[in-house]
Design a protein around this motif. Sequence first.
Motif, PDB file in Angstrom:
ATOM      1  N   ASP A  85      17.857  -1.888 -16.668  1.00  0.00           N
ATOM      2  CA  ASP A  85      18.650  -2.764 -15.813  1.00  0.00           C
ATOM      3  C   ASP A  85      19.915  -3.152 -16.578  1.00  0.00           C
ATOM      4  N   ILE A  86      20.969  -3.462 -15.852  1.00  0.00           N
ATOM      5  CA  ILE A  86      22.252  -3.825 -16.463  1.00  0.00           C
ATOM      6  C   ILE A  86      22.506  -5.317 -16.274  1.00  0.00           C
ATOM      7  N   LEU A  87      23.057  -5.933 -17.311  1.00  0.00           N
ATOM      8  CA  LEU A  87      23.294  -7.372 -17.330  1.00  0.00           C
ATOM      9  C   LEU A  87      24.634  -7.707 -16.678  1.00  0.00           C
ATOM     10  N   PHE A  88      24.590  -8.496 -15.604  1.00  0.00           N
ATOM     11  CA  PHE A  88      25.790  -8.925 -14.890  1.00  0.00           C
ATOM     12  C   PHE A  88      25.940 -10.443 -14.956  1.00  0.00           C
ATOM     13  N   ILE A  89      27.198 -10.887 -14.893  1.00  0.00           N
ATOM     14  CA  ILE A  89      27.476 -12.313 -14.729  1.00  0.00           C
ATOM     15  C   ILE A  89      28.270 -12.502 -13.440  1.00  0.00           C
ATOM     16  N   LYS A  90      28.191 -13.710 -12.873  1.00  0.00           N
ATOM     17  CA  LYS A  90      29.017 -14.031 -11.704  1.00  0.00           C
ATOM     18  C   LYS A  90      29.972 -15.149 -12.077  1.00  0.00           C
ATOM     19  N   ARG A  91      31.270 -14.875 -11.852  1.00  0.00           N
ATOM     20  CA  ARG A  91      32.303 -15.853 -12.174  1.00  0.00           C
ATOM     21  C   ARG A  91      33.410 -15.724 -11.135  1.00  0.00           C
ATOM     22  N   ASN A  92      33.922 -16.856 -10.689  1.00  0.00           N
ATOM     23  CA  ASN A  92      34.969 -16.867  -9.652  1.00  0.00           C
ATOM     24  C   ASN A  92      34.538 -16.098  -8.408  1.00  0.00           C
ATOM     25  N   GLY A  93      33.236 -16.158  -8.104  1.00  0.00           N
ATOM     26  CA  GLY A  93      32.728 -15.530  -6.885  1.00  0.00           C
ATOM     27  C   GLY A  93      32.577 -14.032  -6.957  1.00  0.00           C
ATOM     28  N   LYS A  94      32.808 -13.432  -8.133  1.00  0.00           N
ATOM     29  CA  LYS A  94      32.691 -11.978  -8.264  1.00  0.00           C
ATOM     30  C   LYS A  94      31.737 -11.616  -9.397  1.00  0.00           C
ATOM     31  N   ASP A  96      30.706  -9.534 -12.587  1.00  0.00           N
ATOM     32  CA  ASP A  96      31.484  -9.072 -13.726  1.00  0.00           C
ATOM     33  C   ASP A  96      30.506  -8.706 -14.841  1.00  0.00           C
ATOM     34  N   LEU A  97      31.022  -8.146 -15.912  1.00  0.00           N
ATOM     35  CA  LEU A  97      30.238  -7.925 -17.119  1.00  0.00           C
ATOM     36  C   LEU A  97      30.720  -8.908 -18.187  1.00  0.00           C
ATOM     37  N   PRO A  98      29.826  -9.375 -19.063  1.00  0.00           N
ATOM     38  CA  PRO A  98      30.215 -10.387 -20.047  1.00  0.00           C
ATOM     39  C   PRO A  98      31.216  -9.855 -21.072  1.00  0.00           C
ATOM     40  N   LYS A  99      32.204 -10.695 -21.356  1.00  0.00           N
ATOM     41  CA  LYS A  99      33.262 -10.313 -22.310  1.00  0.00           C
ATOM     42  C   LYS A  99      33.977 -11.578 -22.755  1.00  0.00           C
ATOM     43  N   ILE A 170      30.853 -19.471 -15.488  1.00  0.00           N
ATOM     44  CA  ILE A 170      29.820 -18.502 -15.092  1.00  0.00           C
ATOM     45  C   ILE A 170      28.729 -19.238 -14.313  1.00  0.00           C
ATOM     46  N   THR A 171      28.447 -18.788 -13.108  1.00  0.00           N
ATOM     47  CA  THR A 171      27.475 -19.461 -12.247  1.00  0.00           C
ATOM     48  C   THR A 171      26.121 -18.755 -12.206  1.00  0.00           C
ATOM     49  N   LYS A 172      26.096 -17.443 -12.490  1.00  0.00           N
ATOM     50  CA  LYS A 172      24.834 -16.694 -12.461  1.00  0.00           C
ATOM     51  C   LYS A 172      24.833 -15.629 -13.545  1.00  0.00           C
ATOM     52  N   VAL A 173      23.634 -15.329 -14.050  1.00  0.00           N
ATOM     53  CA  VAL A 173      23.412 -14.175 -14.929  1.00  0.00           C
ATOM     54  C   VAL A 173      22.203 -13.437 -14.378  1.00  0.00           C
ATOM     55  N   LYS A 174      22.319 -12.143 -14.158  1.00  0.00           N
ATOM     56  CA  LYS A 174      21.231 -11.371 -13.563  1.00  0.00           C
ATOM     57  C   LYS A 174      21.126  -9.988 -14.205  1.00  0.00           C
ATOM     58  N   TRP A 175      19.875  -9.541 -14.437  1.00  0.00           N
ATOM     59  CA  TRP A 175      19.621  -8.128 -14.715  1.00  0.00           C
ATOM     60  C   TRP A 175      19.575  -7.420 -13.368  1.00  0.00           C
ATOM     61  N   LYS A 176      20.287  -6.302 -13.236  1.00  0.00           N
ATOM     62  CA  LYS A 176      20.307  -5.595 -11.958  1.00  0.00           C
ATOM     63  C   LYS A 176      19.936  -4.133 -12.144  1.00  0.00           C
ATOM     64  N   ASN A 177      18.989  -3.674 -11.322  1.00  0.00           N
ATOM     65  CA  ASN A 177      18.650  -2.256 -11.326  1.00  0.00           C
ATOM     66  C   ASN A 177      19.781  -1.484 -10.639  1.00  0.00           C
ATOM     67  N   LYS A 178      19.651  -0.175 -10.578  1.00  0.00           N
ATOM     68  CA  LYS A 178      20.763   0.644 -10.082  1.00  0.00           C
ATOM     69  C   LYS A 178      21.166   0.257  -8.660  1.00  0.00           C
ATOM     70  N   ASN A 187      31.516  -6.076  -4.994  1.00  0.00           N
ATOM     71  CA  ASN A 187      32.159  -7.382  -5.112  1.00  0.00           C
ATOM     72  C   ASN A 187      32.494  -7.636  -6.581  1.00  0.00           C
ATOM     73  N   SER A 188      33.243  -6.689  -7.155  1.00  0.00           N
ATOM     74  CA  SER A 188      33.601  -6.766  -8.572  1.00  0.00           C
ATOM     75  C   SER A 188      35.067  -6.395  -8.725  1.00  0.00           C
ATOM     76  N   TYR A 189      35.444  -5.978  -9.911  1.00  0.00           N
ATOM     77  CA  TYR A 189      36.835  -5.655 -10.223  1.00  0.00           C
ATOM     78  C   TYR A 189      36.996  -4.167 -10.501  1.00  0.00           C
ATOM     79  N   ALA A 190      38.202  -3.669 -10.224  1.00  0.00           N
ATOM     80  CA  ALA A 190      38.451  -2.236 -10.409  1.00  0.00           C
ATOM     81  C   ALA A 190      38.244  -1.809 -11.855  1.00  0.00           C
ATOM     82  N   ASN A 191      38.634  -2.657 -12.817  1.00  0.00           N
ATOM     83  CA  ASN A 191      38.475  -2.236 -14.223  1.00  0.00           C
ATOM     84  C   ASN A 191      37.017  -2.268 -14.660  1.00  0.00           C
TER      85      ASN A 191
END
Length: 202
Positions: A85-94, A96-99, A170-178, A187-191
């Motif tokens: 699973d891949i680790l995602f964060i949610k920030r500003n309603g989108k 994202d990946l942590p950085k 950051i409002t959420k952190v989730k592991w997400k399967n494919k 609902n993310s960013y082009a980069n």
Amino acid sequence: MYKVFVNNTPIILSTKKAIQGYEMIPIKKANLQTIIRDILNKESSKVQVKYHLHHKKEDKLIDHLYTKLPVVIAGGGKAYNTNMDILFIKRNGKWDLPKGKIEKNEHIETAAIREVEEETGVTGLEITKFLYKTFHIFKRNGEFRLKVTYWFEMKTEFDGELVPQTNEGITKVKWKNKKKAKKALTNSYANIKKLFSHDYLS
């Protein structure tokens, strides 16, 4: 060729003399502040503008780019758990990946691991490989800046509680399967999407 994103609109940097549909400007003569404002103004009225900044030598593209705006160097992670699973964060309603920003005299790989840990609560991270370098424009204290993020693939056996770094928005952190990751990327960013293969996104 490089892409510098203003929100989801890319400014193309390349050695090509022309790209169809793009306004070509020699990068030495380009006023990046004016270009950014034009993109943002047109974006609000749903009109897409396309800029191509040109130089005959590829290494000079980045050299000139770095003189146009204050540069912020950051490190980030595309982190996997034992279930892949891949680790995602949610920030500003989108999604994202942590950085985050590198600290003074900090090694970029150390910064990337530290930022993933701080933003998500995940520990035991190990870098497996360098992935990509992304460029995007953001505004801080009324000033446009260029963020250059070095992305690393990471792995961890961590299975504890995920803790969003709320003071960083950051409002959420989730592991997400494919399946869930593919949905999040709509609902993310082009980069961020550039860090995933075409097959993964299709």
